[in-house]
Structures are given as C-alpha cells and as structure tokens.
Design a protein around this motif. Structure first.
Motif, PDB file in Angstrom:
ATOM      1  N   LEU A   1       0.869  -1.154   0.000  1.00  0.00           N
ATOM      2  CA  LEU A   1       0.000   0.000   0.000  1.00  0.00           C
ATOM      3  C   LEU A   1       0.915   1.215   0.000  1.00  0.00           C
ATOM      4  N   ILE A   2       0.923   1.968  -1.089  1.00  0.00           N
ATOM      5  CA  ILE A   2       1.899   3.042  -1.260  1.00  0.00           C
ATOM      6  C   ILE A   2       1.804   4.085  -0.145  1.00  0.00           C
ATOM      7  N   HIS A   3       0.611   4.360   0.353  1.00  0.00           N
ATOM      8  CA  HIS A   3       0.466   5.340   1.424  1.00  0.00           C
ATOM      9  C   HIS A   3       1.164   4.872   2.695  1.00  0.00           C
ATOM     10  N   ALA A   4       1.066   3.588   2.980  1.00  0.00           N
ATOM     11  CA  ALA A   4       1.730   3.050   4.171  1.00  0.00           C
ATOM     12  C   ALA A   4       3.239   3.188   4.044  1.00  0.00           C
ATOM     13  N   GLU A   5       3.770   2.937   2.853  1.00  0.00           N
ATOM     14  CA  GLU A   5       5.212   3.073   2.635  1.00  0.00           C
ATOM     15  C   GLU A   5       5.653   4.519   2.784  1.00  0.00           C
ATOM     16  N   PHE A   6       4.881   5.443   2.236  1.00  0.00           N
ATOM     17  CA  PHE A   6       5.209   6.868   2.388  1.00  0.00           C
ATOM     18  C   PHE A   6       5.209   7.272   3.852  1.00  0.00           C
ATOM     19  N   CYS A   7       4.153   6.873   4.556  1.00  0.00           N
ATOM     20  CA  CYS A   7       4.066   7.246   5.984  1.00  0.00           C
ATOM     21  C   CYS A   7       5.213   6.645   6.778  1.00  0.00           C
ATOM     22  N   ARG A   8       5.555   5.419   6.508  1.00  0.00           N
ATOM     23  CA  ARG A   8       6.676   4.778   7.200  1.00  0.00           C
ATOM     24  C   ARG A   8       7.971   5.545   6.929  1.00  0.00           C
ATOM     25  N   GLY A   9       8.215   5.877   5.691  1.00  0.00           N
ATOM     26  CA  GLY A   9       9.415   6.637   5.341  1.00  0.00           C
ATOM     27  C   GLY A   9       9.422   8.012   5.981  1.00  0.00           C
ATOM     28  N   LEU A  10       8.283   8.695   5.947  1.00  0.00           N
ATOM     29  CA  LEU A  10       8.199  10.029   6.536  1.00  0.00           C
ATOM     30  C   LEU A  10       8.440  10.012   8.041  1.00  0.00           C
ATOM     31  N   CYS A  11       8.029   8.942   8.684  1.00  0.00           N
ATOM     32  CA  CYS A  11       8.174   8.850  10.139  1.00  0.00           C
ATOM     33  C   CYS A  11       9.551   8.345  10.572  1.00  0.00           C
ATOM     34  N   GLN A  12      10.191   7.521   9.764  1.00  0.00           N
ATOM     35  CA  GLN A  12      11.405   6.851  10.208  1.00  0.00           C
ATOM     36  C   GLN A  12      12.700   7.418   9.643  1.00  0.00           C
ATOM     37  N   ALA A  13      12.634   8.171   8.578  1.00  0.00           N
ATOM     38  CA  ALA A  13      13.854   8.635   7.914  1.00  0.00           C
ATOM     39  C   ALA A  13      14.663   9.584   8.795  1.00  0.00           C
TER      40      ALA A  13
END
Length: 175
Positions: free
Chosen positions: A49-61
């Motif tokens: 789910l592309i939104h989940a990947e974006f949110c994960r990246g935004l939160c963890q980077a």
C-alpha cells in the motif's frame, strides 16, 4: 516530490514527460548518496500500500528531502506529516516554481536547475549534497519549523495566548 510531470507542465520541462523521474535518478539520488545518506525512493511494489510506505518513510527517515516543485498538494501534506513528527527536513524547489507560499518560503530551501544539463549536473549534485548536510546539521535531529517559532518541544507547545476580542452574537452586533 512530484512523482509524475503534470501534462500541462511537460512543455515547461523540455517536453520531458518523465522529468521528475529524471530529477530523482540524476540529481536527488546522487546528491543524497554524496551527502552520506542512503536514499529511500518514493516507490512501492504492487503488493504494498503506497500510502503506508510513504508514511513509514516520513516517520522513520533520518532526513527527508522535500521537493516543493510544482506546489504539489500531496507534497505539502507529506511535509505537514513530517513537521508534525518533528523530523528533520531538507527543502528544495526547481527554478520554474514561483512563488513559494509564504508559510514555507521562510524556511531555508535550495533552488535547483531543472534543466538537468549534463555540464551542470555535477555541480548541482555537489551543491545539493552540501544543502542536505547543512539541513541535517542545522536541524540537530528535529524539524527546524519548531525551532524557528520557539517551540523547543512540539509535543508540549507553549500555552495558547488568550484571545483579546469579543465575537459578536449576531452579524450586526458591534465588535
């Protein structure tokens, strides 16, 4: 960053319908690597789910490179998420996007040459790598938005200032 080049802007980018993919591949990835970071690309496989990947990246980077080019609403939403998480950001924008909204225009951002000309690209990569390193250093692990406005801890903002005006009960009541 914009994932695709809007059809009404393709002519602005030398008739390159894949302009922003080229910015990612030819400018951003090399600059991120030159700055000593590992790039996480804004893509997902069909099963994700592309939104989940974006949110994960935004939160963890460790640091998020935010390209404001084209003033894409999704990019501003993602910048808001990152800011709310108090994560360091590095803002960039191409030379074709004006004006930058005042809300983010006060932040330090780097303008890059959107032509991606081969004879300029090495210098653009070096300058962007410097901007990435400076953004990481300046942020000290936090989002500079909060620092700029004197909020040391966004989880515990200062008490709101009480309002000093009366809201009229009816439209014609004097204020």
């Amino acid at each position: 960053m914009p994932i695709s080049t809007p059809s009404n802007r393709v002519a602005d980018y030398g008739d390159d319908a894949d302009h922003f993919a080229h910015v990612l591949d030819c400018l951003f990835v090399p600059a991120v690597e030159a700055a000593g970071f590992e790039p996480w690309l804004p893509t997902a496989t069909a099963a994700d789910l592309i939104h989940a990947e974006f949110c994960r990246g935004l939160c963890q980077a460790e640091l998020v490179l935010v390209d404001l080019s084209g003033l894409n609403p999704n990019v501003f939403f993602e910048l808001g998420l990152r800011t709310g998480r108090d994560g360091p950001t590095c803002l960039v924008c191409d030379d074709k996007t004006d004006p930058i909204p005042v809300d983010v225009g006060i932040w330090n951002f780097h303008r890059y040459d959107s032509t991606l000309r081969a004879w300029k690209l090495e210098g653009e990569i070096a300058v962007l790598a410097d901007h990435l390193r400076a953004s990481a250093r300046r942020s000290a692990g936090h989002n500079t938005f909060w620092q700029r406005f004197g909020v040391a801890d966004p989880e515990h903002p200062p008490e709101p200032v009480p309002l000093r005006f009366r809201i009229p009960a009816r439209v014609n009541d004097p204020v």
